[in-house]
Design an enzyme around this catalytic site. Structure first.
Site, PDB file in Angstrom:
ATOM      1  N   GLY A 171      10.238  -0.488   3.092  1.00 27.34           N
ATOM      2  CA  GLY A 171       9.279  -1.286   2.906  1.00 27.34           C
ATOM      3  C   GLY A 171       8.219  -1.191   2.475  1.00 27.34           C
ATOM      4  O   GLY A 171       8.098  -0.043   2.675  1.00 27.34           O
ATOM      5  N   ASP A 172       8.303  -2.280   1.221  1.00 28.51           N
ATOM      6  CA  ASP A 172       6.513  -2.138  -0.029  1.00 28.51           C
ATOM      7  C   ASP A 172       6.123  -2.997   0.158  1.00 28.51           C
ATOM      8  O   ASP A 172       6.596  -3.783  -0.610  1.00 28.51           O
ATOM      9  CB  ASP A 172       6.126  -0.340  -0.137  1.00 28.51           C
ATOM     10  CG  ASP A 172       4.695  -0.397  -0.867  1.00 28.51           C
ATOM     11  OD1 ASP A 172       4.296   0.292  -0.188  1.00 28.51           O
ATOM     12  OD2 ASP A 172       4.946  -0.570  -1.740  1.00 28.51           O
ATOM     13  N   THR A 173       4.380  -3.287   0.253  1.00 23.21           N
ATOM     14  CA  THR A 173       4.680  -4.848  -0.191  1.00 23.21           C
ATOM     15  C   THR A 173       3.369  -4.355  -1.170  1.00 23.21           C
ATOM     16  O   THR A 173       2.420  -3.554  -1.019  1.00 23.21           O
ATOM     17  CB  THR A 173       4.099  -5.231   0.256  1.00 23.21           C
ATOM     18  OG1 THR A 173       5.071  -5.712   1.309  1.00 23.21           O
ATOM     19  CG2 THR A 173       3.018  -7.372   0.496  1.00 23.21           C
ATOM     20  N   GLY A 228       9.342  -4.920  -2.175  1.00 19.02           N
ATOM     21  CA  GLY A 228      10.174  -3.673  -2.539  1.00 19.02           C
ATOM     22  C   GLY A 228      10.787  -3.572  -0.924  1.00 19.02           C
ATOM     23  O   GLY A 228      10.465  -3.106   0.230  1.00 19.02           O
TER      24      GLY A 228
END
Lengths: 194, 194
Positions: free
Chosen positions: B70-72, B108
């Site tokens: 995950g990435d924000t 994402g």
């Protein structure tokens, strides 16, 4: 100034701690059943209940004191106030009513204070729209099995497994949890109570 | 099937536990700096990074395995990707840029799996709009003093004291926290990975 939260909700306690590091908790003696919800529009019910709860605790106090009461009402897509489910069948009925639809959650906050001999009162409400994913009967049964629905208006808690049922919200998130802490801090500051 | 979260974020770990009671955590060896964010639109950056992070961990595994990365990315009101603040002055600059305005947060998610010899990959992104209250310099300084801004993109965490700065959101709340768990569970179910 003595600060009292007139609610036994562990969620409200946790959120109020973001504003005041120390306060006492005195669950209100006000009997919700003494107020006929049928006579009040669901949108104002939470604010009325929050005022009554805070006032009942405030009347038991003396000296410089601030009492904060809260109440949260979940309004079904059909516009009716939803209480806490009585049993698993009731919880399933509520979750089916929310499935795939939008509903509104209103938290009311009542504030009563005494400072240097003078008394004051204030209240407000915050409304958030919540959209549920369409739920299968399997999902509803699995969620009820977590035990989460039973102490919560509308049969779900957005901060736990119940958050998995929510597609999106429009408004204040903590309002749905039970205490709109950001708004409350701003109201307290404007009242000179911070 | 072995399940791995390719992220060291304690917030993502807590949210993934709502889907899988047990999994391992392997922070990704993928170096974010190897990807030039200037060449990518901020809206797709999080999804690209999440895929790369998950894939880097997946390539180190064998046998039936599911890896979730995950990435924000916080996109400023001016449309630029905001990283994590380098120091207090940088955090103050970010919070001033968000004050009184709306911005967008994109998480994402990248998913890679191997099951019975076959491999698969999937990714998606979720966007939430966040509206900040107008902040005073005093509020900004007080928030920075909590220490919360420093490990967070955009300089705030919505699940802590930072939530007090947020007037309202439009979209998925957990997406802003860093992992849209409700959406992820539905995607995993559709992929037959639940």
């Amino acid at each position: 100034m003595k600060i009292i939260l007139a609610s036994g909700s562990p969620r409200r306690k946790e959120l109020l701690r973001l504003i005041y590091p120390e306060f006492s908790v005195v669950p209100s003696p006000f009997d919700e059943k003494s107020l006929d919800p049928a006579g009040l529009p669901p949108e104002t019910l939470a604010e009325t209940l929050a005022r009554r709860k805070a006032e009942a605790v405030f009347r038991q106090t003396e000296g410089d004191t601030l009492v904060i009461g809260g109440d949260t009402v979940v309004v079904s897509p059909e516009g009716e106030a939803m209480g806490k489910p009585q049993d698993a069948a009731d919880a399933a009925r509520m979750l089916r009513a929310l499935s795939g639809k939008r509903h509104r959650v209103t938290s009311g906050i009542g504030i009563f204070w005494r400072k240097g001999g003078a008394e004051g009162a204030h209240s407000f409400r915050t409304v958030t729209q919540v959209a549920f994913y369409p739920l299968t009967e399997k999902e509803i049964a699995a969620y009820i099995a977590t035990g989460e629905p039973f102490d919560k208006a509308g049969g779900y808690g957005i901060q736990g497994y119940g958050g998995m049922l929510v597609e999106k919200i429009d408004g204040d998130y903590w309002n749905v949890v039970g205490l709109p802490a950001g708004r409350l801090r701003r109201e307290l500051e404007a009242l000179g109570l911070l």
